[in-house]
Design a protein around this motif. Structure first.
Motif, PDB file in Angstrom:
ATOM      1  N   ARG A   1      16.348  22.390  -9.263  1.00 31.98           N
ATOM      2  CA  ARG A   1      15.805  21.110  -9.735  1.00 31.98           C
ATOM      3  C   ARG A   1      14.957  20.448  -8.650  1.00 31.98           C
ATOM      4  O   ARG A   1      13.919  19.861  -8.941  1.00 31.98           O
ATOM      5  CB  ARG A   1      16.934  20.185 -10.215  1.00 31.98           C
ATOM      6  CG  ARG A   1      17.571  20.679 -11.513  1.00 31.98           C
ATOM      7  CD  ARG A   1      18.495  19.645 -12.134  1.00 31.98           C
ATOM      8  NE  ARG A   1      19.562  19.181 -11.268  1.00 31.98           N
ATOM      9  CZ  ARG A   1      20.759  19.766 -11.159  1.00 31.98           C
ATOM     10  NH1 ARG A   1      21.042  20.847 -11.857  1.00 31.98           N
ATOM     11  NH2 ARG A   1      21.666  19.248 -10.356  1.00 31.98           N
TER      12      ARG A   1
ATOM     13  N   LEU B   1      17.846  20.969 -17.815  1.00 35.34           N
ATOM     14  CA  LEU B   1      17.812  21.046 -16.355  1.00 35.34           C
ATOM     15  C   LEU B   1      19.221  21.136 -15.779  1.00 35.34           C
ATOM     16  O   LEU B   1      19.484  21.919 -14.853  1.00 35.34           O
ATOM     17  CB  LEU B   1      17.097  19.819 -15.778  1.00 35.34           C
ATOM     18  CG  LEU B   1      15.591  19.730 -15.957  1.00 35.34           C
ATOM     19  CD1 LEU B   1      15.087  18.343 -15.584  1.00 35.34           C
ATOM     20  CD2 LEU B   1      14.881  20.798 -15.155  1.00 35.34           C
ATOM     21  N   THR B   2      20.127  20.334 -16.331  1.00 37.33           N
ATOM     22  CA  THR B   2      21.505  20.302 -15.840  1.00 37.33           C
ATOM     23  C   THR B   2      22.233  21.611 -16.137  1.00 37.33           C
ATOM     24  O   THR B   2      22.942  22.145 -15.285  1.00 37.33           O
ATOM     25  CB  THR B   2      22.259  19.119 -16.472  1.00 37.33           C
ATOM     26  OG1 THR B   2      21.583  17.911 -16.139  1.00 37.33           O
ATOM     27  CG2 THR B   2      23.696  19.052 -15.987  1.00 37.33           C
TER      28      THR B   2
ATOM     29  N   LEU C   1      19.753  25.001 -14.499  1.00 33.62           N
ATOM     30  CA  LEU C   1      19.236  25.086 -13.139  1.00 33.62           C
ATOM     31  C   LEU C   1      20.213  24.500 -12.129  1.00 33.62           C
ATOM     32  O   LEU C   1      20.934  23.541 -12.426  1.00 33.62           O
ATOM     33  CB  LEU C   1      17.898  24.338 -13.031  1.00 33.62           C
ATOM     34  CG  LEU C   1      16.766  24.804 -13.944  1.00 33.62           C
ATOM     35  CD1 LEU C   1      15.538  23.944 -13.736  1.00 33.62           C
ATOM     36  CD2 LEU C   1      16.446  26.276 -13.730  1.00 33.62           C
TER      37      LEU C   1
ATOM     38  N   ARG D   1      10.961  19.378  -8.846  1.00 34.85           N
ATOM     39  CA  ARG D   1      10.365  18.082  -8.489  1.00 34.85           C
ATOM     40  C   ARG D   1       9.101  18.309  -7.676  1.00 34.85           C
ATOM     41  O   ARG D   1       8.066  17.668  -7.905  1.00 34.85           O
ATOM     42  CB  ARG D   1      11.356  17.213  -7.733  1.00 34.85           C
ATOM     43  CG  ARG D   1      12.369  16.529  -8.623  1.00 34.85           C
ATOM     44  CD  ARG D   1      13.176  15.473  -7.878  1.00 34.85           C
ATOM     45  NE  ARG D   1      14.007  16.033  -6.820  1.00 34.85           N
ATOM     46  CZ  ARG D   1      15.205  16.579  -7.016  1.00 34.85           C
ATOM     47  NH1 ARG D   1      15.716  16.655  -8.223  1.00 34.85           N
ATOM     48  NH2 ARG D   1      15.900  17.050  -6.001  1.00 34.85           N
TER      49      ARG D   1
END
Length: 147
Positions: A131, A122-123, A126, A135
């Motif tokens: 991110r 994710l880091t 994206l 969510r």
């Protein structure tokens, strides 16, 4: 299935979403530590860890497998020291199955490794905005899974 009419665009979206979710699930499975446990065994342990003790027939129904297959799986998990059996306080003829501390450690390691991989992905891949969208998408996926 309901009688709801679905447009070709929504059907295409559904197909793309299904494929994306399947690819992510496969990738997360690949991050599993080499515990020697099959996915069925990990699923049984995870269900008991999340939902608490259950009978063998309840587990078989929840996992969608035959009671005979579940009995074999449970026997192997008991032999491995990952499950315990005890009499059901409400019905002494039945046995409740529960995870052991060793199983909880194994599951924590499994979850931690997959969560770590996902957090790094994710880091690295994206933006903060993407991110945030994920969510929201996660909550939407939970809503889809409810029905």
């Amino acid at each position: 299935m309901s009688g709801t009419q679905v447009t070709s665009g929504v059907a295409r979206d559904a197909n793309e979403l299904r494929l994306s979710v399947m690819r992510l699930v496969r990738r997360l499975r690949a991050e599993r530590p080499a515990s020697g446990l099959s996915l069925t065994r990990v699923n049984v342990l995870g269900r008991l860890d999340r939902e608490g003790p259950a009978t063998m027939s309840d587990l078989a129904a929840a996992e969608g497998i035959t009671p005979q297959s579940m009995a074999r799986t449970v026997g192997e998990l008991v032999d491995a020291g990952l499950l315990t059996r005890r009499a059901d306080p409400d019905d002494g003829r039945r046995q409740l199955l529960d995870v052991t501390p060793a199983a909880r450690r194994l599951l924590a390691e499994d979850r931690s490794r997959r969560d770590s991989w996902l957090a790094v992905a994710l880091t690295e891949r994206l933006s903060a905005e993407e991110r945030a969208m994920l969510r929201i998408a996660g909550r939407l996926l939970d809503r889809l899974a409810e029905g």
